[in-house]
Design a protein around this motif. Sequence first.
Motif, short mmCIF file in Angstrom:
data_model
loop_
_atom_site.label_atom_id
_atom_site.label_comp_id
_atom_site.label_asym_id
_atom_site.label_seq_id
_atom_site.Cartn_x
_atom_site.Cartn_y
_atom_site.Cartn_z
N ILE A 1 55.11 30.34 36.43
CA ILE A 1 55.92 31.52 36.12
C ILE A 1 55.08 32.76 36.37
CG2 ILE A 1 57.20 32.75 34.33
CD1 ILE A 1 57.65 29.99 33.00
N LEU A 2 55.62 33.72 37.11
CA LEU A 2 54.90 34.96 37.40
C LEU A 2 55.09 35.93 36.24
CD1 LEU A 2 55.84 35.26 41.17
CD2 LEU A 2 53.69 34.45 40.19
N VAL A 3 53.97 36.30 35.61
CA VAL A 3 54.00 37.13 34.41
C VAL A 3 53.13 38.36 34.62
CG1 VAL A 3 53.50 37.17 31.92
CG2 VAL A 3 54.22 35.03 33.01
N PRO A 4 53.68 39.57 34.35
CA PRO A 4 52.85 40.77 34.48
C PRO A 4 51.89 40.89 33.29
CG PRO A 4 55.06 41.36 33.75
CD PRO A 4 55.06 39.88 34.00
N PHE A 5 50.63 41.24 33.59
CA PHE A 5 49.63 41.50 32.56
C PHE A 5 49.09 42.90 32.80
CE2 PHE A 5 49.84 37.08 31.74
CZ PHE A 5 49.21 36.84 30.52
N PHE A 6 49.23 43.76 31.81
CA PHE A 6 48.76 45.13 31.94
C PHE A 6 47.25 45.18 31.73
CE2 PHE A 6 53.22 45.62 31.42
CZ PHE A 6 53.53 46.73 32.19
N MET A 7 46.59 45.97 32.57
CA MET A 7 45.13 46.08 32.51
C MET A 7 44.74 47.22 31.59
SD MET A 7 44.05 45.60 36.52
CE MET A 7 45.20 46.84 37.13
N GLU A 8 43.81 46.92 30.69
CA GLU A 8 43.22 47.96 29.85
C GLU A 8 42.13 48.68 30.63
OE1 GLU A 8 41.33 47.25 25.80
OE2 GLU A 8 43.34 46.36 25.55
N GLU A 9 41.29 47.85 31.26
CA GLU A 9 40.20 48.39 32.09
C GLU A 9 39.64 47.28 32.97
OE1 GLU A 9 37.16 49.78 29.43
OE2 GLU A 9 36.69 47.78 28.71
N TYR A 10 38.88 47.70 33.97
CA TYR A 10 38.17 46.74 34.82
C TYR A 10 36.92 47.43 35.34
CZ TYR A 10 40.48 49.21 38.67
OH TYR A 10 40.94 50.16 39.53
N ARG A 11 35.94 46.60 35.68
CA ARG A 11 34.70 47.12 36.27
C ARG A 11 34.19 46.11 37.28
NH1 ARG A 11 30.36 45.05 32.41
NH2 ARG A 11 31.60 43.96 30.86
N PHE A 12 33.68 46.66 38.38
CA PHE A 12 33.23 45.80 39.47
C PHE A 12 31.85 45.25 39.20
CE2 PHE A 12 36.49 48.38 41.43
CZ PHE A 12 37.15 47.45 42.21
N ARG A 13 31.67 43.97 39.53
CA ARG A 13 30.36 43.34 39.46
C ARG A 13 29.76 43.15 40.85
NH1 ARG A 13 29.30 39.07 34.99
NH2 ARG A 13 27.27 39.72 35.70
N SER A 14 30.63 43.03 41.85
CA SER A 14 30.20 42.90 43.25
C SER A 14 31.36 43.32 44.13
CB SER A 14 29.78 41.45 43.55
OG SER A 14 30.92 40.61 43.58
N ASP A 15 31.23 43.07 45.43
CA ASP A 15 32.30 43.42 46.36
C ASP A 15 33.53 42.53 46.22
OD1 ASP A 15 30.75 45.42 47.40
OD2 ASP A 15 30.13 44.28 49.17
N SER A 16 33.39 41.40 45.54
CA SER A 16 34.52 40.48 45.43
C SER A 16 34.77 39.97 44.01
CB SER A 16 34.30 39.29 46.37
OG SER A 16 33.13 38.59 45.98
N VAL A 17 34.06 40.51 43.03
CA VAL A 17 34.24 40.08 41.64
C VAL A 17 34.27 41.31 40.74
CG1 VAL A 17 33.26 38.76 39.70
CG2 VAL A 17 33.06 37.88 42.02
N CYS A 18 35.22 41.30 39.81
CA CYS A 18 35.21 42.33 38.78
C CYS A 18 35.54 41.67 37.44
CB CYS A 18 36.20 43.45 39.10
SG CYS A 18 37.92 43.05 38.93
N LEU A 19 35.28 42.39 36.38
CA LEU A 19 35.63 41.95 35.04
C LEU A 19 36.85 42.74 34.61
CD1 LEU A 19 32.09 41.81 33.40
CD2 LEU A 19 33.43 39.92 34.31
#
Length: 169
Positions: free
Chosen positions: A47-65
């Motif tokens: 099931i496709l469920v929307p999740f709202f982002m509080e924040e994100y930060r990049f760890r590399s060119d292809s990974v973020c938290l």
Amino acid sequence: MIRQEDVYKIGRLGKAHGVKGEVSFQFDDDIFDRVDADYLVLDIDGILVPFFMEEYRFRSDSVCLVKFCNVDTQQRAQELTGCDVFFPRALAEEGDEMPSLSMLVGFEIISVPDGSAIGKIAAIDDSTANILFEMEDGMLIPANDDLIEVIDAEQQQIKMNIPQGLLNI
């Protein structure tokens, strides 16, 4: 309800990070950073469920938290591990001038000279400098700018001037 054709895959969630609900996000397309989007869509048990982002930060060119709203514990973040992450096509189309490669999956390729349908793109092979469209039937077509005439995001079609004989290889 979010339909599969309204989104496209941009990555996958990895392990929980820390104890406050952050989760690692391995992405193929950084559209979520280039286009103003408040949410990502996760595939939760089909099931496709929307999740709202509080924040994100990049760890590399292809990974973020990523820290999603209402995901406040390590246990809740662990429940999301392995979920495929999708981005809404409508947001990508209004925010980006040129569609990203990931967004082209599912588009139909139309041959310009005769208007015949070649097939739908199943995946993008960008592992080398020569990017290829992997078609549903296994055929590979070069995603070369010189061959692409028009990308119609609304119709989900790519009109290409495919050299004679290329489809017979």
